[in-house]
Scaffold this motif. Structure first.
Motif, PDB file in Angstrom:
ATOM      1  N   ASP A   1       0.837  -1.187   0.000  1.00 20.35           N
ATOM      2  CA  ASP A   1       0.000   0.000   0.000  1.00 20.35           C
ATOM      3  C   ASP A   1       0.877   1.244   0.000  1.00 20.35           C
ATOM      4  OD1 ASP A   1      -2.294   1.424  -0.081  1.00 20.35           O
ATOM      5  OD2 ASP A   1      -3.111   0.685   1.809  1.00 20.35           O
TER       6      ASP A   1
ATOM      7  N   HIS B   1     -12.158  -0.968   0.028  1.00 20.69           N
ATOM      8  CA  HIS B   1     -10.867  -0.984   0.703  1.00 20.69           C
ATOM      9  C   HIS B   1     -10.846  -2.029   1.810  1.00 20.69           C
ATOM     10  CE1 HIS B   1      -7.575   1.314   3.100  1.00 20.69           C
ATOM     11  NE2 HIS B   1      -7.030   0.441   2.266  1.00 20.69           N
TER      12      HIS B   1
ATOM     13  N   CYS C   1      -8.153  -5.155   1.803  1.00 29.24           N
ATOM     14  CA  CYS C   1      -7.272  -5.513   2.924  1.00 29.24           C
ATOM     15  C   CYS C   1      -7.539  -6.943   3.401  1.00 29.24           C
ATOM     16  CB  CYS C   1      -7.463  -4.529   4.075  1.00 29.24           C
ATOM     17  SG  CYS C   1      -6.921  -2.836   3.728  1.00 29.24           S
TER      18      CYS C   1
ATOM     19  N   GLN D   1      -4.158  -7.950   5.102  1.00 25.60           N
ATOM     20  CA  GLN D   1      -3.521  -6.740   5.575  1.00 25.60           C
ATOM     21  C   GLN D   1      -4.431  -6.015   6.560  1.00 25.60           C
ATOM     22  OE1 GLN D   1      -1.934  -4.218   2.545  1.00 25.60           O
ATOM     23  NE2 GLN D   1      -0.863  -5.856   1.479  1.00 25.60           N
TER      24      GLN D   1
ATOM     25  N   PHE E   1      -6.641  -3.246   8.105  1.00 24.84           N
ATOM     26  CA  PHE E   1      -7.465  -2.145   7.603  1.00 24.84           C
ATOM     27  C   PHE E   1      -7.397  -0.980   8.587  1.00 24.84           C
ATOM     28  CE2 PHE E   1     -11.621   0.039   7.747  1.00 24.84           C
ATOM     29  CZ  PHE E   1     -11.598   0.604   6.478  1.00 24.84           C
TER      30      PHE E   1
END
Length: 620
Positions: free
Chosen positions: A403, A462, A466, A471, A473
């Motif tokens: 990111d 989004h 994630c 990943q 958030f």
């Protein structure tokens, strides 16, 4: 930058030059762990442990070094350029260069279609007899029955096997397990693996058949492709070819094609050079770790006269310098400056309030009048006639790109076997245009559209993005502000590329959005070159009001239409899509990977102009 091959296969010990890349590519596109396609072979750049420390100049950029140390540890002592020796640039056997090793380790003969490994030796041989033509180095099939010539130098070059495997968990990379894959369904073990590969060249997928001439077993690579292809492959054996080692893993493997764009993503940190204060006390504070050990005025003067980094202090009387050193020592050392949480904070403060007192040979910023008609949008325009950017490679990822400004993603792969004590970096000089948007207008708009359906859809996308990549958030991400600035940047960048004289891929954006407590709204469009003189002024000239007004007018007009409308204008990510853009595509907003900070995410033309009559547009 020379690429020197060595160490694998085992018989190939002496390094020799087999290709070249630009020094900047060793940070952005061809860094440690990446696969580089050369004219006749494919190689992988080895880890920092294999690099020679000779002829690697250090780059001085304290702010960036501090950021690298924050991520990798304080054992990192330097940012270093790629090794280079001008006097040996034409020597094909020079040891000055970046070490690489052949990867993949399997090749295919274009005449008899024989598929085999480079190691052990005998079946495929390296031909490298062209003196100053390292690009003609090649692998040949020494036992090919379909090539009439007996001289290896005249045989056709073998091509790298086009399939490899990697795992999403740890970024491991390995050769495709051809032998195990072909014989997985065999009833009896094969005494020898004499494989051939036949490519049917289909657009529907890898229509490639691998066959064993010894036992007749054959299998299509198509079986290992797709979402469930991992079921046809063994588990990951934890190979890092750039480090030449294995580690425990056992994750599911994923089939990839050699040359895929998601095979390597760099994790880089970059910083603009900011002029330092010229006061004597500030200069001594900057180098206090050195001055602290000096116990006599005579020794201090010898140090100032002999060390190049102190040349700016040589014109100052010795008594005056020593008095400042004693003053700082009596105070217990220089006060600890409050570290910025982001490299962009100091840059924003200087660009938003440019001053002639904070300028030097590598940074010059001059405010210029705002174009007529854009007073309600722009706070100011700054022409940055000189800038210097240093970019350092920290690590890399595979399959999934990190990111924006995420220097420690979950799937990060190290550049070295052990602890890195330096990292590769590149410095470039150039020019740019800085545009600061009116904070009151941006804040008012973001508050008004906070719950707009298009922005809420991006927010949910989004979350899915994630979750799909394991990943974390971050719920506080300023979606509205970032979409507005990023879309504005891309619209202007596409217009600037048409007139500035530089290619669109050489123009880069730098976005300043600040933090919840200290919001910012600025865009820096810049171009830079590794040459010591930088660029030629074609970009910064467009920052003047008479040119910039035309560019902004055209950018707003282009935002209102796209050749893919209405599909592009009405696009909003919906479940289960994790696409992080709305009204944006290659025809209207997307830029090259080297230009965009976020891989063309967070873009929506509807945030700038009214496309669907839903009240999202920033401009009336």
């Amino acid at each position: 930058m020379n690429l020197n091959a060595s160490s694998a296969p085992t018989r190939w010990r002496d390094p020799s030059r087999i290709g070249q890349v630009r020094p900047s590519h060793l940070v952005t596109t061809a860094g440690v762990g990446s696969v580089v396609d050369l004219p006749t072979m494919s190689v992988i750049v080895r880890s920092l442990d294999a690099w020679s420390a000779e002829r690697q100049e250090a780059i001085e950029e304290p702010r960036l070094l501090t950021e690298v140390q924050r991520v990798l540890g304080h054992q990192v002592r330097a940012l270093r350029k790629a090794p280079w020796d001008p006097s040996e640039s034409d020597d094909p056997y020079t040891r000055v260069g970046v070490p690489v090793t052949p990867f993949p380790g399997w090749v295919r003969c274009p005449r008899c279609h024989r598929l085999g490994p480079l190691d052990p030796p005998g079946q495929f041989e390296l031909v490298h007899r062209y003196g100053r033509r390292p690009d003609l180095a090649k692998w040949v099939h020494a036992q090919c029955q379909k090539q009439t010539t007996t001289r290896d130098v005249n045989k056709r070059a073998c091509v790298p096997a086009r399939f490899i495997v990697t795992c999403e968990r740890s970024g491991h990379l390995d050769d495709f397990p051809y032998v195990e894959f072909v014989h997985a369904n065999a009833t009896q073990p094969c005494g020898g693996a004499k494989l051939t590969m036949i490519d049917s060249a289909s657009t529907l997928g890898p229509q490639v058949t691998v066959r064993c001439a010894e036992c007749g077993a054959s299998r299509s690579i198509q079986e290992a492709a797709g979402q469930n292809g991992w079921q046809k492959l063994p588990l990951c054996r934890g190979r890092h070819p750039h480090q030449q080692r294995f580690e425990s893993c056992g994750a599911n493997l994923r089939l990839m094609v050699l040359g895929a764009s998601n095979l390597w993503f760099s994790i880089t940190a970059s910083a603009l050079h900011l002029p330092q204060s010229e006061s004597i006390e500030d200069q001594i504070r900057t180098h206090w770790e050195t001055f602290e050990e000096v116990l006599s005025q005579k020794l201090m003067q010898k140090m100032v006269d002999g060390m190049n980094e102190f040349r700016a202090l040589r014109a100052i009387p010795s008594d005056e310098l020593w008095a400042v050193v004693e003053k700082i020592r009596a105070a217990g050392g220089p006060p600890v400056a409050e570290a910025s949480s982001d490299l962009l904070e100091d840059e924003w403060r200087l660009l938003a309030k440019p001053t002639t007192e904070r300028q030097d040979a590598d940074f010059r910023a001059v405010p210029t009048p705002t174009p007529q008609g854009y007073d309600q949008l722009l706070e100011q325009v700054v022409q940055v006639t000189r800038l210097r950017e240093v970019q350092a490679l920290i690590a890399f990822t595979r399959i999934n790109a990190p990111d924006r400004r995420d220097l420690a993603p979950r799937n990060r792969v190290s550049l070295a076997r052990g602890t890195a004590h330096w990292v590769p970096a590149v410095e470039q000089r150039g020019e740019g245009i800085f545009l600061q948007l009116r904070e009151d207008a941006v804040a008012s708009w973001t508050a008004k559209v906070a719950n707009h359906p298009r922005l809420v859809a991006l927010h949910h996308a989004h979350q899915r993005w994630c979750r799909n990549r394991a990943q974390t958030f971050l719920p506080g991400f300023p979606v509205a502000r970032f979409v507005l600035l990023h879309t504005f940047s891309h619209l202007l960048m596409r217009q600037v590329a048409l007139e500035c004289g530089y290619s669109s891929s050489s123009i880069r954006e730098r976005l300043y959005i600040g933090s919840p407590t200290q919001p910012a709204a600025g865009v820096l469009l810049s171009t830079a070159a590794s040459d010591s003189e930088g660029t030629l002024g074609g970009l910064v000239a467009l920052g003047s009001a008479r040119y910039l007004k035309r560019l902004l007018d055209q950018a707003v007009e282009d935002a209102s239409r796209c050749s893919s409308d209405p599909l592009c204008a009405e696009h909003v990510p919906e479940f289960p899509s994790d696409t992080l853009h709305a009204a944006a595509c290659h025809a209207c907003l997307f830029a090259s990977e080297t230009s965009c900070e976020t891989n063309n995410r967070w873009l929506d033309r509807a945030a700038i102009v009214d496309l669907t009559g839903d009240g999202l547009a920033f401009l009336p």
